[in-house]
Design a protein around this motif. Structure first.
Motif: not given
Length: 396
Positions: A107-120
């Protein structure tokens, strides 16, 4: 001496009831079997929900963890530690991607992945309220961010307001995905093989199409390999079978084989998106968890585990096909490697419970699918034993 029932009674008093647990207290594991407090043996075809890839009590794995306990368990991410560097190097080399962030769970890995895409996307244009496209019947975790891209309203209701939810498209329907892309789309996320949604592998044309449209629109493609990765599908990462690489990949489960650890891995294109202060974790990447990750990569290679999964996975597929042909209750069979499912025309809860009483651990994926995600070290003999028990149960 306390008995199983004593522990179950105490658990109901002190542990928050968010699970309806089976009435068993497991005490130890050996090979591909678990044993309860009364010594009863259970052949495990659930592997702790696709976690225990090495089975139980692997000596080399245990020694690596014991050695690390003697050295150092935790220091925080304010400092470097050797196991984290070694584990990250192995993930980068195996994946062909560029940077790793260690987490405590999928779940935390998904959270981080989403943050990467949004920040990108934000770095390109901070004026928009960005959104994700996710797949119907997907499952990505229980936190609010992961639930926002989980394509099942049952999990979202009461936790994720409708405006926070992703835009959902049908899995394996590229036209549907493309029709929902807007200038606010910052990422497309999907499992390479849907797990909780019923064991549905992606079509090659679908993943290739997602890669093409993401390249054209400069959108990040996120693959959730929390369950289907780490050798389970007969390649180290499931997307390797398709020849399609993501921009961000989430891993967990088999990454630690029981030690709670996850990771998101980022390709060079998006590796600059998160900078110091954007993301963090107290426990993620600690020496103990990363010693487990590092050893697992070593053992997968030395044990030739990927080839073993392909061989035994093909045998499991053949046997489950035979079971499907012989049982009018089974309507479909699908999957890859050691991630397969049987779909029934009846609820599978009673089948799972009856198998458990016969000493066989099975788990479901939804109401009418039994998912087979055993330890990756199972043998053809273990498959035969499982089939024999399941045939007995279905005859009832």
């Amino acid at each position: 001496m306390k008995k199983m029932q004593d522990y179950m009674d105490q658990a109901e008093k002190v542990i928050l009831k968010t699970y309806n647990r089976f009435p068993i207290v497991f005490e130890k594991g050996e090979g591909v079997c678990l044993y309860d407090m009364e010594g009863k043996r259970y052949l495990d075809f659930g592997a702790g929900i696709a976690v225990s890839a090495l089975g139980y009590s692997n000596d080399a794995y245990k020694e690596a963890l014991k050695d690390q306990i003697d050295l150092l368990i935790h220091t925080s991410n304010l400092y470097y530690n050797k196991p984290a560097v070694e584990a990250a190097q192995k993930i980068v080399a195996a994946s062909g991607m560029d940077k790793v962030f260690f987490t405590n769970s999928g779940t935390e890995a998904i959270e981080g992945a989403l943050k990467v895409a949004r920040k990108y996307a934000f770095l390109k244009d901070p004026s928009k309220d960005y959104e994700f496209i996710a797949m119907n019947q997907s499952f990505h975790g229980r936190s609010q961010g992961a639930l926002s891209v989980t394509g099942n309203a049952h999990y979202q209701e009461g936790f994720v307001p409708v405006p926070m939810r992703a835009v959902f498209a049908d899995f394996n329907d590229l036209d549907d995905v493309c029709s929902k892309i807007t200038d606010k789309t910052c990422g497309i996320i999907c499992e390479v093989v849907q797990g909780e949604g019923g064991i549905y592998p992606a079509d090659k044309e679908f993943l290739s199409g997602l890669r093409k449209i993401c390249d054209e629109k400069d959108i990040l493609l996120i693959f959730d390999e929390v369950q289907c990765g780490m050798g389970r599908c007969g390649s180290l990462f499931a997307h390797d079978l398709y020849g399609v690489k993501p921009d961000v990949m989430a891993l967990a489960k088999g990454l630690g084989c029981g030690v709670p650890v996850g990771a998101f891995v980022v390709a060079e294109k998006a590796a600059h998106a998160l900078v110091p202060g954007d993301h963090g974790t107290t426990y993620g990447g600690n020496p103990f968890a990363c010693a487990a990750v590092s050893k697992i990569f070593d053992l997968m290679e030395s044990m030739n585990l990927i080839d073993h999964v392909r061989k035994v996975g093909a045998y499991l597929y053949e046997k489950l096909e035979g079971l499907k042909e012989s049982s009018p209750m089974i309507t479909d069979h699908r999957g890859i490697g050691l991630m397969q499912g049987l779909e029934f025309n009846v609820p599978v809860g009673p089948i799972v419970s009856s198998a458990l009483s016969e000493g066989l651990i099975l788990i479901s994926a939804g109401a009418n699918v039994i998912r087979f995600v055993p330890p990756l070290v199972i043998s053809e003999g273990d498959v035969d034993e499982m089939i024999g028990v399941l045939e007995k149960v279905l005859k009832k």
